[in-house]
Design an enzyme around this catalytic site. Structure first.
Site, PDB file in Angstrom:
ATOM      1  N   GLY A 225      41.353  26.229  47.554  1.00  0.00           N
ATOM      2  CA  GLY A 225      42.269  27.327  47.899  1.00  0.00           C
ATOM      3  C   GLY A 225      42.172  27.708  49.363  1.00  0.00           C
ATOM      4  O   GLY A 225      43.186  27.915  50.027  1.00  0.00           O
TER       5      GLY A 225
ATOM      6  N   LYS B  18      51.650  21.237  40.417  1.00  0.00           N
ATOM      7  CA  LYS B  18      52.826  22.097  40.634  1.00  0.00           C
ATOM      8  C   LYS B  18      53.377  22.102  42.054  1.00  0.00           C
ATOM      9  O   LYS B  18      52.621  22.127  43.017  1.00  0.00           O
ATOM     10  CB  LYS B  18      52.436  23.539  40.324  1.00  0.00           C
TER      11      LYS B  18
HETATM   12  P1  AMP Z   1      46.332  20.714  41.362  1.00  0.00           P
HETATM   13  O1  AMP Z   1      45.266  21.661  40.873  1.00  0.00           O
HETATM   14  O2  AMP Z   1      47.670  21.334  41.496  1.00  0.00           O
HETATM   15  O3  AMP Z   1      45.901  19.908  42.550  1.00  0.00           O
HETATM   16  O4  AMP Z   1      46.529  19.689  40.159  1.00  0.00           O
HETATM   17  C1  AMP Z   1      45.548  18.808  39.745  1.00  0.00           C
HETATM   18  C2  AMP Z   1      45.819  18.455  38.323  1.00  0.00           C
HETATM   19  O5  AMP Z   1      47.117  17.884  38.222  1.00  0.00           O
HETATM   20  C3  AMP Z   1      44.851  17.403  37.798  1.00  0.00           C
HETATM   21  O6  AMP Z   1      44.038  17.989  36.814  1.00  0.00           O
HETATM   22  C4  AMP Z   1      45.764  16.331  37.230  1.00  0.00           C
HETATM   23  O7  AMP Z   1      45.364  15.883  35.955  1.00  0.00           O
HETATM   24  C5  AMP Z   1      47.106  17.035  37.117  1.00  0.00           C
HETATM   25  N1  AMP Z   1      48.229  16.077  37.179  1.00  0.00           N
HETATM   26  C6  AMP Z   1      48.446  15.174  38.132  1.00  0.00           C
HETATM   27  N2  AMP Z   1      49.527  14.424  37.821  1.00  0.00           N
HETATM   28  C7  AMP Z   1      49.983  14.887  36.634  1.00  0.00           C
HETATM   29  C8  AMP Z   1      51.061  14.525  35.801  1.00  0.00           C
HETATM   30  N3  AMP Z   1      51.875  13.522  36.116  1.00  0.00           N
HETATM   31  N4  AMP Z   1      51.253  15.231  34.650  1.00  0.00           N
HETATM   32  C9  AMP Z   1      50.422  16.240  34.319  1.00  0.00           C
HETATM   33  N5  AMP Z   1      49.375  16.639  35.087  1.00  0.00           N
HETATM   34  C10 AMP Z   1      49.153  15.965  36.236  1.00  0.00           C
END
Ligand code: AMP
Length: 404
Positions: free
Chosen positions: A378, A203
């Site tokens: 975090g 996100k």
């Molecule tokens: P975050 O916790 O925000 O660092 O997000 C990590 C997560 O983002 C991981 O579990 C990834 O599988 C997911 N992620 C990364 N790229 C994508 C994508 N293109 N579509 C959906 N999920 C994603």
């Protein structure tokens, strides 16, 4: 000393011989079927524990593990951790499950040189997550020196992180927190240029604070992961069914304009690896930046990888947070692993945020080539954004006299 630790003592500042040392650690490691699958946080805690042992302290270690609902949630027991700590330290680690009982005081009194206490999951105590004064008063009752080395938990105002040290006169941080803050401060204070921030993950909303902080410091941003589709959509590009935060499109558009105004480089994907169904583990490379209707971007494409690696090669300082794709699925991990490889070949400073980013670098096999991988997901993001971490701030405040 790092400016982030100004006014805070470290474990070196205290006489520890025979003193009861309450050591808050972050031993929150992933455990599957009773087996620890990544012991990084345990290993990173060892220097402080070993130092305290050498100095002759009576050690009471505490950590949380996961998010148990109650003490009956036995899958969150620290037992596997106690066992592993015993092996790594070559001493007897006694797992003790009632930090509020008088029995712990008796045990501390008779603790031998080759023994240390590990309190059972501190979140089994309902007061822990409430920053409870009463619980803190009981812990303070047997704590002579308090050391926080739980970087990954320091953004939480919980009892063992905040209320307890507020009541202990002799308190400070351990070697892991010292290292983490020193590394993160280098990303904020006079970093070598060119300086690149690589941001990915699911996100944009989670990264707003970091982008806002770094926009005036870095030379460029590399964007990957699902975040990239919100950026591309904001530029009017077709992204099919890819994950987009529609409520962040205006903000993203405005942010892109600000990056341009400040002459910051913004690297976005120019091709993609797409699928119709993430669970299938199958997909294809797009010809260009367009994602067809019904398709979903799950990784950056080969030309994008080339572009990103070329930029990484030139950088002297790199901060990376968030995978480039759904790296947990092998077919969608190429972008993330290629970035990890490029960082491993960079001779400048490479700092990786904790959480999923740390897991991704670990899975890539290049973890030992990074300058630093944070143990706090975090916590590292909040620190970089300039937010005050309760676990550090409390160590600068006046000591509070126990009220009961
Ligand atoms: P975050 O916790 O925000 O660092 O997000 C990590 C997560 O983002 C991981 O579990 C990834 O599988 C997911 N992620 C990364 N790229 C994508 C994508 N293109 N579509 C959906 N999920 C994603």
């Amino acid at each position: 000393m790092s400016s982030g630790l100004k006014g805070i003592k470290t474990i070196r500042d205290f006489e520890l011989a025979d003193k009861v040392l309450f050591l808050r650690l972050d031993l929150n490691v992933p455990i599957e079927h009773g087996k620890i699958t990544d012991e990084t946080r345990i290993r990173e805690s060892l220097p402080t524990i070993k130092y305290a042992m050498e100095k002759g302290a009576r050690i009471v270690m505490a950590s949380h593990l996961g998010r148990p609902k109650s003490a009956a949630d036995k899958q969150y027991s620290l037992e596997p951790v106690a066992h592993r700590l015993s092996e790594l330290l070559g001493l007897e680690v006694i797992l003790f499950d009632d930090p509020k009982s008088d029995a712990i005081k008796s045990l501390i009194k008779v603790l031998k040189k080759n023994q240390a206490i590990l309190l059972e999951n501190i979140r089994f105590e309902p007061g822990e997550t409430k920053n409870d004064i009463e619980f803190a008063t009981i812990l303070a009752g047997y704590t002579q020196v308090y050391i926080n080395d739980a970087f990954g938990s320091s953004h939480r105002a919980h009892t063992s992180i905040s209320a307890l040290p507020e009541m202990v006169k002799d308190r400070g941080v351990g070697f892991l927190i010292e290292k983490e803050i020193h590394m993160l401060d280098q990303l904020l204070e006079n970093p070598k240029k060119p300086y690149l921030a690589i941001l990915g993950g699911s996100k944009v909303s989670d990264k707003i604070g970091v982008i806002e902080k770094l926009i005036d410091i870095v030379d460029g941003f590399i964007i990957g992961g699902a975040m990239a589709y919100t950026f591309l959509k904001a530029q009017g590009k077709p992204v099919g069914r890819s994950l987009v935060e529609t409520d962040k499109l205006n903000y993203t558009r405005e942010m892109i304009a600000r990056m341009e105004a400040r002459k910051k480089n913004l690297f976005l994907p120019v091709d993609h690896f797409v699928t119709t169904d993430i669970a299938s583990g199958k997909g294809e490379i797009t010809k260009d930046g367009t994602i067809a209707e019904g398709m979903m971007g799950v990784d950056i494409g080969p030309q994008t990888i080339k572009n990103y690696c070329a930029a990484i090669k030139e950088a002297q300082t790199i901060f990376w947070n968030g995978p480039m794709g759904v790296f947990e699925t092998p077919a969608f991990s190429q972008g993330t692993f290629a970035i990890a490889k490029a960082l491993s070949e960079n001779t400048g400073m490479t700092i990786v945020g904790g959480g999923d980013s740390a897991a991704a670098v670990e899975a890539s096999g290049y973890a030992n080539k990074m300058t630093h991988i944070s143990t706090g997901g975090g916590a590292s993001l909040e620190y970089l954004q300039g937010m005050k971490l309760p676990g550090l701030e409390v160590l600068r405040t006046k000591v509070r006299t126990p009220s009961i």
